[in-house]
Motif scaffolding. Structure first.
Motif, PDB file in Angstrom:
ATOM      1  N   TYR A  94     153.825  23.621 101.776  1.00 50.45           N
ATOM      2  CA  TYR A  94     155.089  23.547 101.042  1.00 50.45           C
ATOM      3  C   TYR A  94     155.570  24.964 100.792  1.00 50.45           C
ATOM      4  O   TYR A  94     154.816  25.807 100.300  1.00 50.45           O
ATOM      5  CB  TYR A  94     154.905  22.838  99.705  1.00 50.45           C
ATOM      6  N   LYS A  95     156.821  25.246 101.124  1.00 48.46           N
ATOM      7  CA  LYS A  95     157.352  26.582 100.873  1.00 48.46           C
ATOM      8  C   LYS A  95     158.843  26.508 100.635  1.00 48.46           C
ATOM      9  O   LYS A  95     159.486  25.486 100.895  1.00 48.46           O
ATOM     10  CB  LYS A  95     157.015  27.534 102.019  1.00 48.46           C
ATOM     11  N   VAL A  96     159.403  27.630 100.159  1.00 49.02           N
ATOM     12  CA  VAL A  96     160.816  27.696  99.825  1.00 49.02           C
ATOM     13  C   VAL A  96     161.365  29.050 100.257  1.00 49.02           C
ATOM     14  O   VAL A  96     160.684  30.066 100.179  1.00 49.02           O
ATOM     15  CB  VAL A  96     161.023  27.447  98.306  1.00 49.02           C
ATOM     16  N   ASN A  97     162.600  29.045 100.763  1.00 52.95           N
ATOM     17  CA  ASN A  97     163.291  30.268 101.174  1.00 52.95           C
ATOM     18  C   ASN A  97     164.727  30.203 100.690  1.00 52.95           C
ATOM     19  O   ASN A  97     165.286  29.115 100.511  1.00 52.95           O
ATOM     20  CB  ASN A  97     163.303  30.418 102.700  1.00 52.95           C
ATOM     21  N   ILE A  98     165.346  31.384 100.536  1.00 55.68           N
ATOM     22  CA  ILE A  98     166.763  31.454 100.185  1.00 55.68           C
ATOM     23  C   ILE A  98     167.496  32.120 101.339  1.00 55.68           C
ATOM     24  O   ILE A  98     167.105  33.191 101.795  1.00 55.68           O
ATOM     25  CB  ILE A  98     166.982  32.237  98.886  1.00 55.68           C
ATOM     26  N   ASP A  99     168.561  31.481 101.805  1.00 55.57           N
ATOM     27  CA  ASP A  99     169.395  32.028 102.865  1.00 55.57           C
ATOM     28  C   ASP A  99     170.833  32.030 102.361  1.00 55.57           C
ATOM     29  O   ASP A  99     171.459  30.975 102.292  1.00 55.57           O
ATOM     30  CB  ASP A  99     169.258  31.195 104.133  1.00 55.57           C
ATOM     31  N   SER A 100     171.341  33.188 101.963  1.00 59.51           N
ATOM     32  CA  SER A 100     172.655  33.404 101.333  1.00 59.51           C
ATOM     33  C   SER A 100     172.821  32.454 100.149  1.00 59.51           C
ATOM     34  O   SER A 100     172.226  32.661  99.116  1.00 59.51           O
ATOM     35  CB  SER A 100     173.788  33.299 102.359  1.00 59.51           C
ATOM     36  N   ASP A 101     173.593  31.381 100.268  1.00 58.88           N
ATOM     37  CA  ASP A 101     173.783  30.472  99.129  1.00 58.88           C
ATOM     38  C   ASP A 101     173.128  29.111  99.382  1.00 58.88           C
ATOM     39  O   ASP A 101     173.569  28.097  98.852  1.00 58.88           O
ATOM     40  CB  ASP A 101     175.260  30.311  98.813  1.00 58.88           C
ATOM     41  N   LEU A 102     172.070  29.093 100.196  1.00 58.98           N
ATOM     42  CA  LEU A 102     171.340  27.862 100.480  1.00 58.98           C
ATOM     43  C   LEU A 102     169.870  28.028 100.118  1.00 58.98           C
ATOM     44  O   LEU A 102     169.275  29.070 100.377  1.00 58.98           O
ATOM     45  CB  LEU A 102     171.449  27.504 101.966  1.00 58.98           C
ATOM     46  N   LEU A 103     169.305  26.998  99.535  1.00 54.14           N
ATOM     47  CA  LEU A 103     167.874  26.951  99.231  1.00 54.14           C
ATOM     48  C   LEU A 103     167.235  26.048 100.279  1.00 54.14           C
ATOM     49  O   LEU A 103     167.595  24.881 100.397  1.00 54.14           O
ATOM     50  CB  LEU A 103     167.660  26.396  97.821  1.00 54.14           C
ATOM     51  N   ILE A 104     166.323  26.592 101.070  1.00 57.96           N
ATOM     52  CA  ILE A 104     165.688  25.844 102.147  1.00 57.96           C
ATOM     53  C   ILE A 104     164.257  25.512 101.726  1.00 57.96           C
ATOM     54  O   ILE A 104     163.440  26.404 101.503  1.00 57.96           O
ATOM     55  CB  ILE A 104     165.710  26.645 103.458  1.00 57.96           C
ATOM     56  N   TYR A 115     169.392  22.746 100.227  1.00 58.97           N
ATOM     57  CA  TYR A 115     170.054  22.502  98.938  1.00 58.97           C
ATOM     58  C   TYR A 115     171.062  23.622  98.698  1.00 58.97           C
ATOM     59  O   TYR A 115     170.675  24.786  98.583  1.00 58.97           O
ATOM     60  CB  TYR A 115     169.013  22.458  97.809  1.00 58.97           C
ATOM     61  N   PRO A 116     172.362  23.299  98.630  1.00 59.76           N
ATOM     62  CA  PRO A 116     173.357  24.349  98.357  1.00 59.76           C
ATOM     63  C   PRO A 116     173.284  24.786  96.893  1.00 59.76           C
ATOM     64  O   PRO A 116     173.268  23.950  95.990  1.00 59.76           O
ATOM     65  CB  PRO A 116     174.694  23.684  98.676  1.00 59.76           C
ATOM     66  N   ILE A 117     173.241  26.094  96.661  1.00 56.23           N
ATOM     67  CA  ILE A 117     173.149  26.628  95.301  1.00 56.23           C
ATOM     68  C   ILE A 117     174.542  26.608  94.675  1.00 56.23           C
ATOM     69  O   ILE A 117     175.467  27.216  95.212  1.00 56.23           O
ATOM     70  CB  ILE A 117     172.582  28.059  95.316  1.00 56.23           C
ATOM     71  N   CYS A 125     163.122  33.202  94.303  1.00 60.96           N
ATOM     72  CA  CYS A 125     161.872  32.588  94.766  1.00 60.96           C
ATOM     73  C   CYS A 125     160.809  33.663  94.887  1.00 60.96           C
ATOM     74  O   CYS A 125     161.000  34.657  95.571  1.00 60.96           O
ATOM     75  CB  CYS A 125     162.069  31.925  96.115  1.00 60.96           C
ATOM     76  N   ILE A 126     159.704  33.467  94.186  1.00 60.23           N
ATOM     77  CA  ILE A 126     158.559  34.362  94.268  1.00 60.23           C
ATOM     78  C   ILE A 126     157.345  33.493  94.598  1.00 60.23           C
ATOM     79  O   ILE A 126     156.899  32.715  93.760  1.00 60.23           O
ATOM     80  CB  ILE A 126     158.347  35.114  92.938  1.00 60.23           C
ATOM     81  N   LYS A 127     156.871  33.592  95.840  1.00 58.25           N
ATOM     82  CA  LYS A 127     155.771  32.765  96.350  1.00 58.25           C
ATOM     83  C   LYS A 127     156.098  31.294  96.151  1.00 58.25           C
ATOM     84  O   LYS A 127     157.002  30.778  96.779  1.00 58.25           O
ATOM     85  CB  LYS A 127     154.445  33.153  95.716  1.00 58.25           C
ATOM     86  N   ASN A 128     155.385  30.605  95.271  1.00 55.86           N
ATOM     87  CA  ASN A 128     155.614  29.179  95.073  1.00 55.86           C
ATOM     88  C   ASN A 128     156.347  28.865  93.763  1.00 55.86           C
ATOM     89  O   ASN A 128     156.322  27.742  93.293  1.00 55.86           O
ATOM     90  CB  ASN A 128     154.279  28.419  95.118  1.00 55.86           C
ATOM     91  N   LEU A 150     163.595  16.194  94.717  1.00 60.38           N
ATOM     92  CA  LEU A 150     163.384  16.211  96.163  1.00 60.38           C
ATOM     93  C   LEU A 150     161.948  15.860  96.532  1.00 60.38           C
ATOM     94  O   LEU A 150     161.695  15.274  97.580  1.00 60.38           O
ATOM     95  CB  LEU A 150     163.760  17.583  96.732  1.00 60.38           C
ATOM     96  N   ARG A 151     160.983  16.224  95.692  1.00 61.22           N
ATOM     97  CA  ARG A 151     159.575  15.853  95.899  1.00 61.22           C
ATOM     98  C   ARG A 151     158.875  15.897  94.548  1.00 61.22           C
ATOM     99  O   ARG A 151     158.354  16.931  94.141  1.00 61.22           O
ATOM    100  CB  ARG A 151     158.913  16.804  96.885  1.00 61.22           C
TER     101      ARG A 151
END
Length: 176
Positions: A94-104, A115-117, A125-128, A150-151
């Motif tokens: 399980y992981k999370v990333n930020i791409d401009s204004d989207l949370l992946i 998820y659109p911010i 996002c810092i690690k988990n 989402l989970r």
């Protein structure tokens, strides 16, 4: 008498409050928030305090009195200090990333969840750990609830997204 409603709200030095025709506008270093005041509520604005009173005493006006005071107090705190909530992701892969204004989010499904911010909220996002912050308390809480949905954490292994201070009651698995 409302115990919460009769308390005055202190206005910090950096915050400006404008009340005009049942609309309260509060500006501070972190942003600007506004709110329509209920018709059955009076607002008195002094230099350092906001006082709230009902126009007539009824069951509905008493409940709106305390509610209005709490909402206005949250607005003052939000534009001055802001609100922060933290979510924790637990699970293998399980992981999370930020791409401009989207949370992946990669949460064990066959696809990534995007998820659109929303505006007015910043996410780090810092690690988990996902840190959601903003000046609107309701919006910060709603974004956290949406991300958590989402989970949701499951009770057997504890995998999923949970609030940082949330305690998940663990169940015992099958016995052989």
């Amino acid at each position: 008498m409302s115990k919460i409603g009769k308390q005055q709200i202190n206005i910090p030095d950096k915050v400006t409050v404008v009340f005009d025709k049942n609309y309260l506008n509060i500006k501070g270093p972190l942003g600007e928030l506004g709110m329509h005041i209920f018709d059955s509520i009076n607002v008195e604005l002094n230099e350092k305090h906001i006082s709230i009173f009902p126009k007539e005493i009824s069951k509905k006006s008493k409940s709106l009195w305390g509610l209005s005071r709490s909402l206005i107090n949250n607005m003052v705190i939000g534009v001055n200090e802001g609100f922060v909530k933290k979510l924790e992701i637990n699970g293998v892969g399980y992981k999370v990333n930020i791409d401009s204004d989207l949370l992946i989010l990669t949460l064990g499904y066959s696809h990534d969840i995007i998820y659109p911010i929303p505006q007015g909220v910043s996410i780090k996002c810092i690690k988990n750990i996902i840190e959601v912050s903003g000046c609107d308390k309701q919006l910060v809480g709603q974004v956290c609830a949406d991300i958590r949905s989402l989970r949701k954490p499951e009770p057997y292994k504890g995998k999923g997204i949970k609030y940082e201070d949330e305690v998940i009651l663990r169940k015992e698995g099958k016995k052989k």
